[in-house]
Design an enzyme around this catalytic site. Structure first.
Site, PDB file in Angstrom:
ATOM      1  N   HIS A 373       0.546  -1.189   0.085  1.00 20.07           N
ATOM      2  CA  HIS A 373      -0.030  -0.064  -0.045  1.00 20.07           C
ATOM      3  C   HIS A 373       0.798   1.449   0.093  1.00 20.07           C
ATOM      4  CE1 HIS A 373      -4.075  -1.848   0.636  1.00 20.07           C
ATOM      5  NE2 HIS A 373      -3.252  -2.760   1.154  1.00 20.07           N
ATOM      6  N   LYS A 564      -7.845  14.402   4.147  1.00 17.62           N
ATOM      7  CA  LYS A 564      -6.943  13.106   4.128  1.00 17.62           C
ATOM      8  C   LYS A 564      -5.946  13.289   5.417  1.00 17.62           C
ATOM      9  CE  LYS A 564      -6.006  13.990  -0.113  1.00 17.62           C
ATOM     10  NZ  LYS A 564      -6.023  13.172  -1.108  1.00 17.62           N
ATOM     11  N   ARG A 565      -5.252  12.449   5.503  1.00 22.87           N
ATOM     12  CA  ARG A 565      -4.022  12.400   6.619  1.00 22.87           C
ATOM     13  C   ARG A 565      -3.280  13.543   6.042  1.00 22.87           C
ATOM     14  NH1 ARG A 565      -3.843   8.862  11.079  1.00 22.87           N
ATOM     15  NH2 ARG A 565      -1.622   9.981  11.457  1.00 22.87           N
ATOM     16  N   LYS A 570       1.382  14.677   0.522  1.00 24.10           N
ATOM     17  CA  LYS A 570      -0.201  15.032   0.015  1.00 24.10           C
ATOM     18  C   LYS A 570      -0.167  16.370  -0.289  1.00 24.10           C
ATOM     19  CE  LYS A 570      -1.900  10.870   2.580  1.00 24.10           C
ATOM     20  NZ  LYS A 570      -2.632  10.076   1.816  1.00 24.10           N
ATOM     21  N   THR A 672      -8.152   6.747  -2.119  1.00 24.87           N
ATOM     22  CA  THR A 672      -9.703   6.498  -2.027  1.00 24.87           C
ATOM     23  C   THR A 672     -10.555   7.400  -1.950  1.00 24.87           C
ATOM     24  OG1 THR A 672      -9.533   5.744   0.146  1.00 24.87           O
ATOM     25  CG2 THR A 672      -9.337   3.973  -1.291  1.00 24.87           C
ATOM     26  N   LYS A 676     -14.437   8.659  -3.661  1.00 24.09           N
ATOM     27  CA  LYS A 676     -15.738   9.137  -2.912  1.00 24.09           C
ATOM     28  C   LYS A 676     -16.061  10.327  -3.568  1.00 24.09           C
ATOM     29  CE  LYS A 676     -13.545   6.543   0.928  1.00 24.09           C
ATOM     30  NZ  LYS A 676     -12.700   6.564   2.090  1.00 24.09           N
TER      31      LYS A 676
END
Ligand code: OAK
Length: 838
Positions: A373, A564-565, A570, A672, A676
């Site tokens: 992952h 998100k985290r 990111k 993911t 969504k």
């Protein structure tokens, strides 16, 4: 002995308070559970008592199905998928189960007719936050799809007493609060004390010859811990299948060691009990960061050993011998966290069940599949030999043995290639010696997969390149997916109803059917309804933000969301650079025409991740300035919503216009959240990273805002020698933005506060924000233009949702079943009297 079916009291073939679905029965059941389970009457009942009574009423309606599912699996001896994961980020159960059982509206009505506030009760549920982010939430989506597809499955994990911490924001900084999700009890789990398992730790090994003069090894541990299983039912949508999630809690074998007690070491004995029970106390809150803590390895081994012993017990109960274990269970390793399972299964087969090594190895390889992952080097798990030897001395020997045999094969295939041997070895010997868990998982599995097309390619090329060269046939891609039950039906009932009115309900379990919405794209009334639905949901979120955080946001503005985290890769801070760019434009020209936007952020930072916490502070500091500057005239708002979790995700995905998926290319394995958002009609601004690439392929490039370097360009630029300083000097807009942060403008004149962040960008910029800055700003300007044409935006929004069929976790799970697990559906039929009709 009388069998279960022969006991007359269990043959109650009538609709009763625990299975019935008439309104009257459900009302009675609520009152009954309130009195007999909670021990309360309305005069003394708290809202939580009512929630508990409601939860038990729903759980009761799952129990026959759950029982029947387990019974059919046992009787038919079917192959079971066993999903091993250190994290399951389930989110609230109540609504999801009501939807899956098809009784949401009915139960809501009954609750309201009983004079209770359904929404209030629903919100009381403490969500089980037994995961950090992507990997844990994926496990939860996959459990939902396994049940919905009627695949026999069991999830195995850890029942952390404290899940992911609750986040508060004080003075703009993250503060962590312990998550006490169990404090008022958990109505969704059933402890199965009689199925407790023992797990050994530490000590030493001893060689001996058995009665047949065979060389054997026994493990003499210095500690034994009990694993108590707690089972949670996982319902499927519109089917009778209810699979099990089995989470293990650590307990000391005896409350007191009387030996120690008698010799006066009372506190020592109690302490040893406490230490054993610590194993499942708390979830490690680091996302994609390996810390090498002994307790973490204890957690991993503890739940994996419990689970494998449990599977062996179930297999032997069928009357089968262990040679066929892999025909009973397909065990999937959710990243390397459970990869000690490879050595543990070997130990159980060879040491405890006396199977020859070669055969045990075949069984083991046929049993396991491994999903990777992340490509981030800091997440790759490796344990020092000394730690390993202290905790799992027998496993270290087994790993050496696996390694010796494996490297023998490699040597035969690639003679005189010591570099390759060193890279493939299960032991890293380049400095301090380590056990490499990804290598153990790769050698011990018959299938290895990445979670999006690009990620799998990079995995094959880089992180597991040598393994791919050795065994190309083991590798495949399984692009992630998410469950449309939770992420559309539960989260966004308004949109779900609109879709169902147009194309019927089948899309909920066949998401490709959403394609049919394209037929309505020219229907102006449909587009109006779609737009109105999004508007209404944005209105709800605006009210929520006002009520809970005191910030007024304009529901007509573009809702630009990044949840998100928090992680540098990111690039939440790239988003901030855009906000400051817009702010600067307004300050330079207060009457400038700009598209009003609300920037919404949410996400937790690992408690020890300084830079991520500083980014949270920066978001809040920029928000303070922008939100309160009269020149802005409310055209920009920045909100950081604390404590982002599954429940909040359900609120925010449906309300987004724009989904920020802006990681540096090559860094996000899949993502993911991106799925969504798009399913709920948000448009994506994103890089060519992870599953963004496939989302763009599906929705069409004209319906996606692309920016940034490609993975290849990132590598190229890095190898040429990337210098962020050049970008800073050559781009006046970027320079102004960075200078504004450095000047203390967002920190009350404090020029030191954000210096670590600014310096990191100016002098290193490992995630290449500066290289992507201009391209990002240009794409955002296109977003602004596009949003002004609401008709066109609505068409793009509809097309995004309509083309998301591929990203259902049902599709992903089907691929795993067909290509890795060799698992097939098993129908669960219920007796008429249990089915209960509403
Ligand atoms: C967490 C800890 C260790 C290794 C990986 C993770 C993790 O959460 N990875 C994430 O997994 C998701 C599900 O596959 C992906 O969508 C994310 O891109 C990935 O970062």
């Amino acid at each position: 002995m009388t069998t279960f079916e022969q006991v007359p009291v269990f043959q109650c073939e009538f609709e009763d308070d625990r299975t019935g679905l008439s309104k009257e029965t459900i009302k009675r059941a609520l009152a009954d559970n309130l009195f007999y389970i909670q021990g309360k009457v309305p005069a003394t009942a708290t809202p939580n008592d009512y929630y508990m009574a409601l939860a038990y009423t729903v759980r009761d309606r799952m129990l026959q199905r759950w029982f029947k599912t387990t019974e059919v699996y046992t009787k038919k001896g079917v192959k079971v998928v066993s999903y091993l994961s250190a994290e399951f980020l389930l989110g609230p159960h109540l609504s999801n189960n009501l939807i899956n059982l098809g009784i949401y509206d009915l139960v809501r009505q009954v609750v309201e007719e009983s004079g209770l506030d359904f929404v209030q009760l629903r919100e009381i549920e403490e969500e089980p936050g037994l995961g950090n982010g992507g990997l844990g939430r994926l496990a939860a989506c996959y459990m939902d799809s396994l049940s919905t597809l009627e695949i026999p499955a069991i999830g195995y994990g850890i029942r952390y007493e404290f899940g992911i911490f609750d986040q508060e924001i004080r003075d703009g900084w993250q503060v962590e609060i312990t998550d006490k999700w169990l404090h008022l009890g958990n109505p969704w789990e059933i402890p199965r004390l009689e199925e407790t398992i023992e797990v050994k730790f530490g000590g030493r090994t001893e060689a001996y010859y058995d009665e047949k003069c065979r060389y054997r090894v026994r493990w003499i541990p210095d500690k034994v811990v009990k694993g108590v299983p707690y089972d949670t039912p996982i319902s499927g949508y519109n089917v009778n299948t209810v699979n099990t999630l089995r989470l293990w809690k650590a307990e000391a074998p005896e409350s007191f060691e009387f030996q120690a007690f008698n010799v006066g070491d009372y506190y020592g004995a109690v302490n040893r009990k406490v230490v054993s029970e610590n194993i499942t106390k708390v979830l490690y809150p680091n996302d994609e960061l390996m810390k090498g803590k002994e307790l973490r390895l204890e957690q991993q081994y503890f739940f994996v050993s419990c689970s494998l012993q449990d599977m062996i017990r179930l297999h032997l109960q069928k009357g089968e011998s262990l040679e066929t274990f892999h025909q009973s269970f397909a065990v999937q390793l959710n990243d390397t966290h459970p990869s000690i399972g490879v050595a543990e299964l070997m130990r159980l087969l060879v040491d405890e069940y006396e199977i020859e090594w070669d055969q045990a190895w075949q069984i083991t390889q046929n049993t396991f599949g491994y999903t990777n992952h992340t490509l981030l080097p800091e997440a790759l798990e490796k344990w020092t030999l000394s730690l390993f030897k202290n905790l799992l001395p027998r496993h270290l020997q087994i790993i050496y043995e696996i390694n010796q045999r494996f490297l023998g094969q490699v040597r035969a295939k690639y003679p005189n290639d010591s570099d390759r041997l060193a890279r493939l070895s299960l032991i890293d010997e380049s400095g301090e010696k380590y056990v490499r868990m990804a290598n153990l998982a790769s050698v011990g599995s018959h299938a290895i997969n990445g979670v999006a097309a690009l990620h799998t390619e990079l995995l094959k090329r880089d992180v597991l390149g040598d393994f791919h060269e050795l065994w190309p046939e083991k590798f495949s891609n399984k692009t992630n997916g998410v469950t449309p039950r939770r992420w559309i039906v539960v989260s966004n009932p308004l949109l779900a109803n609109l879709i169902t009115r147009k194309i019927g309900v089948d899309w909920i379990s066949h998401l490709e059917d959403l394609k049919q919405l394209e037929a309505f794209i020219e229907d102006a009334e449909f587009r109006r309804e779609w737009r109105q639905t999004k508007q209404d949901i944005k209105g709800y979120l605006a009210t929520y933000i006002k009520e809970n955080h005191g910030i007024e946001v304009n529901p007509e503005s573009l809702f630009d969301v990044q949840v998100k985290r928090l992680h540098e890769y990111k690039r939440q801070h790239l988003n901030v650079l855009h906000i400051i760019t817009l702010y600067k434009r307004i300050k330079d020209n207060p009457n400038i025409e700009i598209t009003p936007r609300t920037f919404i952020f949410g996400g937790k930072a690992a408690p020890g991740y300084f830079m991520a916490k500083l980014i949270i502070k920066l978001i809040n500091s920029v928000g303070d300035v922008v939100n309160n500057d009269p020149d802005v005239r409310d055209r920009l708002k920045v909100v950081f919503l604390p404590d982002y979790n599954v429940r909040f995700g359900q609120r925010v995905y449906p309300a987004a216009d724009l989904s920020e998926q802006i990681s540096t290319a090559g860094k996000e394995a899949s993502g993911t959240g991106n799925m969504k958002f798009a399913m709920n009609g948000a448009l994506t601004i994103g890089t060519l990273d992870g599953a963004n690439i496939e989302i763009r392929e599906e929705v069409g490039e004209e319906n996606f805002f692309l920016f940034g370097l490609t993975t290849e360009q990132v590598y190229e630029l890095k190898s040429k020698g990337y210098n962020p300083w050049d970008y800073y000097h050559n781009n006046p807009q970027l320079k102004q933005v960075i200078d504004l942060i450095s000047s203390g403008f967002f920190s009350h004149g404090d020029t030191n506060l954000f210096r670590p962040l600014v310096d990191s960008l100016l002098y290193h910029d490992p995630y290449m924000l500066f290289a992507d800055y201009q391209s990002y700003i240009d794409a955002q300007d296109q977003v602004n233009q596009a949003y002004r044409d609401q008709e066109h935006w609505t068409r793009m929004s509809i097309l995004n949702a309509a083309r998301m069929g591929k990203f259902s976790s049902d599709r992903a799970i089907l691929e795993y079943c067909q290509e890795i697990w060799n698992a097939v559906p098993v129908k669960i039929e219920l007796e008429e009297y249990i089915q209960g009709r509403a």
